[in-house]
Scaffold this active site. Structure first.
Site, PDB file in Angstrom:
ATOM      1  N   LYS A  74       0.803  -1.231   0.000  1.00 38.46           N
ATOM      2  CA  LYS A  74       0.000   0.000   0.000  1.00 38.46           C
ATOM      3  C   LYS A  74       0.834   1.279   0.000  1.00 38.46           C
ATOM      4  O   LYS A  74       0.388   2.310  -0.511  1.00 38.46           O
ATOM      5  CB  LYS A  74      -0.958  -0.005   1.198  1.00 38.46           C
ATOM      6  CG  LYS A  74      -1.997  -1.105   1.117  1.00 38.46           C
ATOM      7  CD  LYS A  74      -3.017  -1.004   2.228  1.00 38.46           C
ATOM      8  CE  LYS A  74      -4.064  -2.093   2.076  1.00 38.46           C
ATOM      9  NZ  LYS A  74      -5.215  -1.876   2.951  1.00 38.46           N
ATOM     10  N   ASP A 110     -10.140   2.160   1.925  1.00 36.89           N
ATOM     11  CA  ASP A 110     -10.116   1.599   3.281  1.00 36.89           C
ATOM     12  C   ASP A 110     -10.589   2.634   4.298  1.00 36.89           C
ATOM     13  O   ASP A 110     -11.364   2.324   5.211  1.00 36.89           O
ATOM     14  CB  ASP A 110      -8.695   1.171   3.668  1.00 36.89           C
ATOM     15  CG  ASP A 110      -8.239  -0.079   2.948  1.00 36.89           C
ATOM     16  OD1 ASP A 110      -9.083  -0.924   2.618  1.00 36.89           O
ATOM     17  OD2 ASP A 110      -7.018  -0.218   2.731  1.00 36.89           O
ATOM     18  N   GLY A 133      -0.288  -1.881  14.657  1.00 37.87           N
ATOM     19  CA  GLY A 133       0.217  -1.752  13.301  1.00 37.87           C
ATOM     20  C   GLY A 133       0.600  -0.326  12.975  1.00 37.87           C
ATOM     21  O   GLY A 133       0.129   0.628  13.619  1.00 37.87           O
ATOM     22  N   GLY A 135       1.456   0.283   9.299  1.00 36.39           N
ATOM     23  CA  GLY A 135       1.530   0.278   7.846  1.00 36.39           C
ATOM     24  C   GLY A 135       0.370   1.007   7.208  1.00 36.39           C
ATOM     25  O   GLY A 135      -0.309   1.827   7.837  1.00 36.39           O
ATOM     26  N   GLY A 136       0.123   0.688   5.937  1.00 41.52           N
ATOM     27  CA  GLY A 136      -0.892   1.405   5.177  1.00 41.52           C
ATOM     28  C   GLY A 136      -2.281   1.295   5.754  1.00 41.52           C
ATOM     29  O   GLY A 136      -3.019   2.285   5.814  1.00 41.52           O
ATOM     30  N   MET A 137      -2.666   0.101   6.194  1.00 40.25           N
ATOM     31  CA  MET A 137      -4.005  -0.057   6.755  1.00 40.25           C
ATOM     32  C   MET A 137      -4.123   0.669   8.091  1.00 40.25           C
ATOM     33  O   MET A 137      -5.153   1.274   8.394  1.00 40.25           O
ATOM     34  CB  MET A 137      -4.341  -1.540   6.935  1.00 40.25           C
ATOM     35  CG  MET A 137      -5.789  -1.790   7.290  1.00 40.25           C
ATOM     36  SD  MET A 137      -6.892  -1.339   5.924  1.00 40.25           S
ATOM     37  CE  MET A 137      -8.458  -1.229   6.769  1.00 40.25           C
TER      38      MET A 137
END
Length: 276
Positions: A74, A110, A133, A135-137
């Site tokens: 992502k 998202d 997390g 990252g991208g999400m």
């Protein structure tokens, strides 16, 4: 419910695809179900890659209409697209690429899905929250929490550089682990609990934290009942699943690719079929 296989694909059939470290059939079944139901000359196929630049170059070169982007691509795909739309630029994360005449447009659906689900499940923004997390999400989740009025959020990430940067961007806190933290809302934005992965049987949060939470949100869509969701359900906690996220974000992708917005009932049926 069974679905017939397309009888004919032609040179005019438009291809959409997805890129993920561990592709599943959920997006493939969701999109192809709706193409057939709505009579659209499209087909959807899931892929993985060890050469992201070449894969994205192939989208442009072959005229592939759209691409869903999943972990861990992502953020890495950003340098390979041409136009970053607001939804992706705001959080520096891409989950959707649309090819318009060789120009690659990047979006993030998202964020929209997470924001809608927080409202739909009536998760009160007065709750403290922890997001696993960085990252991208996780970026989409943290941005959606901030924009939905959550004021006390902790990013839980072993990578201090990315975790602290994400927390600082939105004025929140960072920690390497949960420790004694017991927030009201837990959100998993990591691959932990995903089928086929090294952490498939694990939960990103200790059982004590799950037991103390008012709501648990897991973005992992496969399996629908992750270890985290199972633990929260057993304790009667409000849960939001990755299956819900993927249905809403996929519906938004579908509209970007085709120009057609499915009805809520069509989205529901496609989502059920994708998990059957």
């Amino acid at each position: 419910m069974s679905r017939s296989i397309r009888e004919a694909l032609t040179k005019d059939t438009r291809l959409c695809m997805s890129l993920a470290a561990r592709p599943s059939n959920i997006g493939t079944r969701f999109h192809n179900y709706l193409y057939e139901e709505l009579g659209l000359d499209f087909v959807y196929k899931a892929f993985t890659t060890t050469d992201l630049p070449a894969a994205i170059a192939g989208i442009r070169a072959l005229g592939i209409r759209g691409c869903g982007v999943s972990m861990p691509f992502k953020e890495a795909c950003i340098e390979h697209v041409d136009v970053m739309h607001d939804s992706a630029a705001a959080i520096a994360s891409v989950n959707t690429i649309v090819n318009s005449g060789g120009v690659l447009h990047a979006y993030n659906t998202d964020y929209e899905a997470v924001a809608m689900l927080l409202a739909e499940h009536r998760v009160p923004p007065t709750l403290t929250a922890a997001v696993a997390g960085s990252g991208g999400m996780a970026k989409a989740v943290v941005a959606a929490l901030r924009d939905n009025g959550f004021g006390e959020v902790t990013v839980i990430a072993r990578n201090e550089a990315t975790g602290r940067a994400l927390a600082d961007q939105y004025g929140f806190d960072w920690r390497a682990d949960m420790g004694e933290l017991r927030p009201g809302l837990l959100v998993n934005a990591t691959p932990i609990g995903m089928s086929g992965g090294p952490g498939a049987e694990l939960s990103p949060f200790p059982r004590e934290a799950v037991g103390a939470a008012d709501a648990v949100f897991d973005v992992v869509a496969l399996p629908p009942q992750t270890p985290l969701i199972r633990a929260a359900t057993e304790q009667g906690t409000t849960v939001i699943t990755g299956a819900e996220v993927i249905a809403l974000q996929a519906a938004a992708q579908f509209e970007l690719y085709t120009g057609v917005r499915p009805t809520p009932e069509q989205i529901r049926r496609a989502s059920e079929y994708s998990r059957s």
